[in-house]
Design a protein around this motif. Structure first.
Motif, PDB file in Angstrom:
ATOM      1  N   LEU A 176       0.805  -1.227  -0.062  1.00 59.02           N
ATOM      2  CA  LEU A 176      -0.316  -0.059   0.054  1.00 59.02           C
ATOM      3  C   LEU A 176       0.971   1.370  -0.053  1.00 59.02           C
ATOM      4  O   LEU A 176       1.662   1.315   1.007  1.00 59.02           O
ATOM      5  CB  LEU A 176      -0.785  -0.208   1.271  1.00 59.02           C
ATOM      6  N   VAL A 177       0.767   1.922  -0.891  1.00 57.66           N
ATOM      7  CA  VAL A 177       1.564   3.248  -1.285  1.00 57.66           C
ATOM      8  C   VAL A 177       0.887   4.411  -1.424  1.00 57.66           C
ATOM      9  O   VAL A 177      -0.335   4.322  -2.424  1.00 57.66           O
ATOM     10  CB  VAL A 177       2.500   3.431  -2.388  1.00 57.66           C
ATOM     11  N   ALA A 178       1.076   5.514  -0.638  1.00 59.10           N
ATOM     12  CA  ALA A 178       0.050   6.536  -0.508  1.00 59.10           C
ATOM     13  C   ALA A 178       0.822   7.750  -1.226  1.00 59.10           C
ATOM     14  O   ALA A 178       1.863   7.729  -1.145  1.00 59.10           O
ATOM     15  CB  ALA A 178      -0.741   6.960   0.483  1.00 59.10           C
ATOM     16  N   LYS A 195       2.407   1.741 -12.268  1.00 58.52           N
ATOM     17  CA  LYS A 195       3.251   1.005 -12.823  1.00 58.52           C
ATOM     18  C   LYS A 195       4.009   0.088 -12.176  1.00 58.52           C
ATOM     19  O   LYS A 195       4.623  -0.859 -12.719  1.00 58.52           O
ATOM     20  CB  LYS A 195       4.012   2.060 -14.069  1.00 58.52           C
ATOM     21  N   PHE A 196       4.452   0.309 -10.963  1.00 60.87           N
ATOM     22  CA  PHE A 196       5.360  -0.159 -10.115  1.00 60.87           C
ATOM     23  C   PHE A 196       4.724  -1.229  -9.370  1.00 60.87           C
ATOM     24  O   PHE A 196       5.172  -2.170  -8.974  1.00 60.87           O
ATOM     25  CB  PHE A 196       6.028   0.404  -9.071  1.00 60.87           C
ATOM     26  N   GLY A 197       3.274  -1.468  -9.639  1.00 61.74           N
ATOM     27  CA  GLY A 197       2.415  -2.559  -8.969  1.00 61.74           C
ATOM     28  C   GLY A 197       2.050  -2.418  -7.476  1.00 61.74           C
ATOM     29  O   GLY A 197       1.837  -3.212  -6.872  1.00 61.74           O
ATOM     30  N   TYR A 198       2.053  -1.185  -7.289  1.00 64.13           N
ATOM     31  CA  TYR A 198       1.572  -0.752  -5.779  1.00 64.13           C
ATOM     32  C   TYR A 198       0.296  -0.948  -5.596  1.00 64.13           C
ATOM     33  O   TYR A 198      -0.584  -0.494  -6.776  1.00 64.13           O
ATOM     34  CB  TYR A 198       2.143   0.268  -5.334  1.00 64.13           C
ATOM     35  N   ARG A 199      -0.461  -0.852  -4.594  1.00 66.52           N
ATOM     36  CA  ARG A 199      -1.667  -0.580  -4.242  1.00 66.52           C
ATOM     37  C   ARG A 199      -1.892   0.821  -4.032  1.00 66.52           C
ATOM     38  O   ARG A 199      -1.364   1.247  -3.077  1.00 66.52           O
ATOM     39  CB  ARG A 199      -2.359  -1.297  -3.015  1.00 66.52           C
ATOM     40  N   VAL A 200      -2.341   1.686  -4.829  1.00 67.53           N
ATOM     41  CA  VAL A 200      -1.984   3.114  -4.733  1.00 67.53           C
ATOM     42  C   VAL A 200      -3.101   3.984  -4.216  1.00 67.53           C
ATOM     43  O   VAL A 200      -4.414   3.756  -4.820  1.00 67.53           O
ATOM     44  CB  VAL A 200      -1.798   3.725  -6.353  1.00 67.53           C
ATOM     45  N   LYS A 240       2.779   1.442   3.359  1.00 67.33           N
ATOM     46  CA  LYS A 240       4.329   0.965   3.554  1.00 67.33           C
ATOM     47  C   LYS A 240       4.979   2.233   3.510  1.00 67.33           C
ATOM     48  O   LYS A 240       6.078   2.602   3.851  1.00 67.33           O
ATOM     49  CB  LYS A 240       4.454   0.043   2.502  1.00 67.33           C
ATOM     50  N   VAL A 241       4.441   3.279   2.364  1.00 64.91           N
ATOM     51  CA  VAL A 241       5.248   4.334   2.054  1.00 64.91           C
ATOM     52  C   VAL A 241       4.197   5.391   1.584  1.00 64.91           C
ATOM     53  O   VAL A 241       3.153   5.090   1.101  1.00 64.91           O
ATOM     54  CB  VAL A 241       6.168   4.238   0.712  1.00 64.91           C
ATOM     55  N   ASN A 262       6.937  -0.247  10.097  1.00 69.87           N
ATOM     56  CA  ASN A 262       7.969  -0.216   9.164  1.00 69.87           C
ATOM     57  C   ASN A 262       7.736   0.915   7.952  1.00 69.87           C
ATOM     58  O   ASN A 262       8.222   0.814   6.994  1.00 69.87           O
ATOM     59  CB  ASN A 262       8.611  -1.497   8.793  1.00 69.87           C
ATOM     60  N   GLY A 263       6.617   1.503   8.119  1.00 73.55           N
ATOM     61  CA  GLY A 263       6.255   2.491   7.134  1.00 73.55           C
ATOM     62  C   GLY A 263       7.292   3.623   6.982  1.00 73.55           C
ATOM     63  O   GLY A 263       7.762   4.070   7.864  1.00 73.55           O
ATOM     64  N   LYS A 264       7.323   4.215   5.816  1.00 76.87           N
ATOM     65  CA  LYS A 264       8.350   5.280   5.613  1.00 76.87           C
ATOM     66  C   LYS A 264       7.463   6.673   5.172  1.00 76.87           C
ATOM     67  O   LYS A 264       6.723   6.525   3.879  1.00 76.87           O
ATOM     68  CB  LYS A 264       9.478   4.874   4.571  1.00 76.87           C
ATOM     69  N   LEU A 265       7.716   7.793   5.483  1.00 81.15           N
ATOM     70  CA  LEU A 265       7.177   8.990   4.751  1.00 81.15           C
ATOM     71  C   LEU A 265       8.487   9.301   3.925  1.00 81.15           C
ATOM     72  O   LEU A 265       9.422   9.894   4.428  1.00 81.15           O
ATOM     73  CB  LEU A 265       6.699   9.906   6.053  1.00 81.15           C
TER      74      LEU A 265
END
Ligand SMILES: [Zn+2]
Ligand SMILES: [Zn+2]
Length: 344
Positions: A176-178, A195-200, A240-241, A262-265
């Motif tokens: 999951l990437v926001a 395009k990177f295949g994340y859940r956006v 995640k990010v 372990n999420g990252k801003l």
């Protein structure tokens, strides 16, 4: 009646005469490339929010008049002494990374992006708001055939910044990437993330951005005018990010609790105010906050080739060089959809 013009300079430039002053379109002699430099016949140059450093004199040590512009695409026009590996007429570009000395401690470690004497086009030397410019050869990027000059220009700063930040963020396909902010950076970040295949997840302000973000590849849209984005992200499992593109430290502070374990801003949008976070927010779930600046010319080539391959494109408004002032004002208004590009 015929008029005789004496000593007419053969190129147009849009320059900032002094900090805070209006743009001037003037004529100058075409510059000559020195040792280790190349001259570029500029075809297109993006107008980036970071041009404000030059326009307002917010970067220390700028010498004026100065020509802004660090999203430059053009043709190799002349090689300076000692330069090889390029041919006249070849397409080339320059982004934020405008050169490095190769000799400082960071360069000797191979970390050219953190060179202590790093140069930036439009700040350290005249950039791309002109018909011809000179740049150090180590700053140059080749442009793949499948992209037009105008398409390639914004990818050299806005594109590389979001592409490179995401690919170094640690997020894996399916995560999951926001993307916080739906603007010049954000609308590219959403496309790359898809395009990177994340859940956006796209996070914007107002319902009107929703349909567009879906078209760009977002799976979920959060309107943080009416929804608590951090809570909404937690309901989706925690990010995640979060790629923070909006230049708002307040908006960034508000979404930190939306990070999962372990999420990252990942911070790419910039303003002067501090991001607010408590140690508890970071320690709980081992979260991190990281900043990211564009990348090297080789990263720019990766960005361009990936965009060519995957169909990622900036949404662009073009203006002729003579209208640089108008183009810059349009970019600063925040109403441009989404990147502004000057054509020569
Ligand atoms: Zn930029
Ligand atoms: Zn260096």
């Amino acid at each position: 009646m015929a008029t005789t013009k004496v000593g007419v300079s053969p190129m147009k430039v849009a320059q900032v005469p002094k900090p805070g002053a209006d743009f001037q379109v003037v004529e100058r002699e075409i510059p000559k490339p020195g040792a280790g430099e190349m001259r570029i016949k500029v075809q297109a140059c993006g107008v980036c929010h970071s041009d404000v450093f030059t326009k307002e004199g917010w970067w220390p040590g700028i010498q004026y008049p100065r020509v802004p512009g660090h999203e430059v695409v053009g043709l190799v026009d002349e090689l300076g002494p000692g330069v090889s590996g390029w041919t006249v007429g070849q397409r080339t570009g320059v982004g934020w990374h405008g050169g490095h000395d190769g000799t400082c401690l960071q360069c000797r470690r191979g970390d050219f992006g953190n060179c202590q004497n790093m140069k930036i086009p439009g700040i350290s030397y005249d950039g791309g708001y002109q018909q011809y410019m000179v740049a150090p050869v180590e700053a140059l990027t080749s442009i793949p055939e499948g992209l037009t000059d105008v398409e390639a220009a914004p990818l050299l700063c806005a594109g590389i910044t979001t592409y490179n930040a995401l690919r170094h963020s640690g997020a894996m396909p399916g995560d999951l990437v926001a993307v916080l902010g739906v603007g010049g950076l954000g609308h590219l970040g959403i496309q790359f993330a898809n395009k990177f295949g994340y859940r956006v997840v796209a996070i914007g302000r107002g319902a009107e951005s929703g349909p567009l973000t879906k078209k760009l590849g977002a799976h979920v849209y959060i309107d943080n005018k009416v929804t608590n984005a951090a809570e909404a992200l937690q309901k989706l499992g925690g990010a995640k990010v979060i790629l923070a593109t909006a230049p708002s430290s307040k908006a960034m502070s508000e979404v930190i609790d939306g990070l999962g374990p372990n999420g990252k801003l990942m911070v790419v949008g910039v303003e002067a105010k501090p991001i607010e976070v408590t140690p508890v927010q970071l320690v709980t779930g081992s979260r991190t906050i990281q900043g990211w600046a564009a990348g090297l010319p080789a990263d720019a080539e990766d960005t361009l080739r990936f965009s060519e391959l995957s169909g990622v494109r900036a949404m662009i408004e073009t203006y002729p060089l003579e209208k640089a002032a108008e183009a810059y004002a349009r970019m600063m208004s925040g109403n441009a959809q989404f990147r502004v590009v000057l054509t020569m």
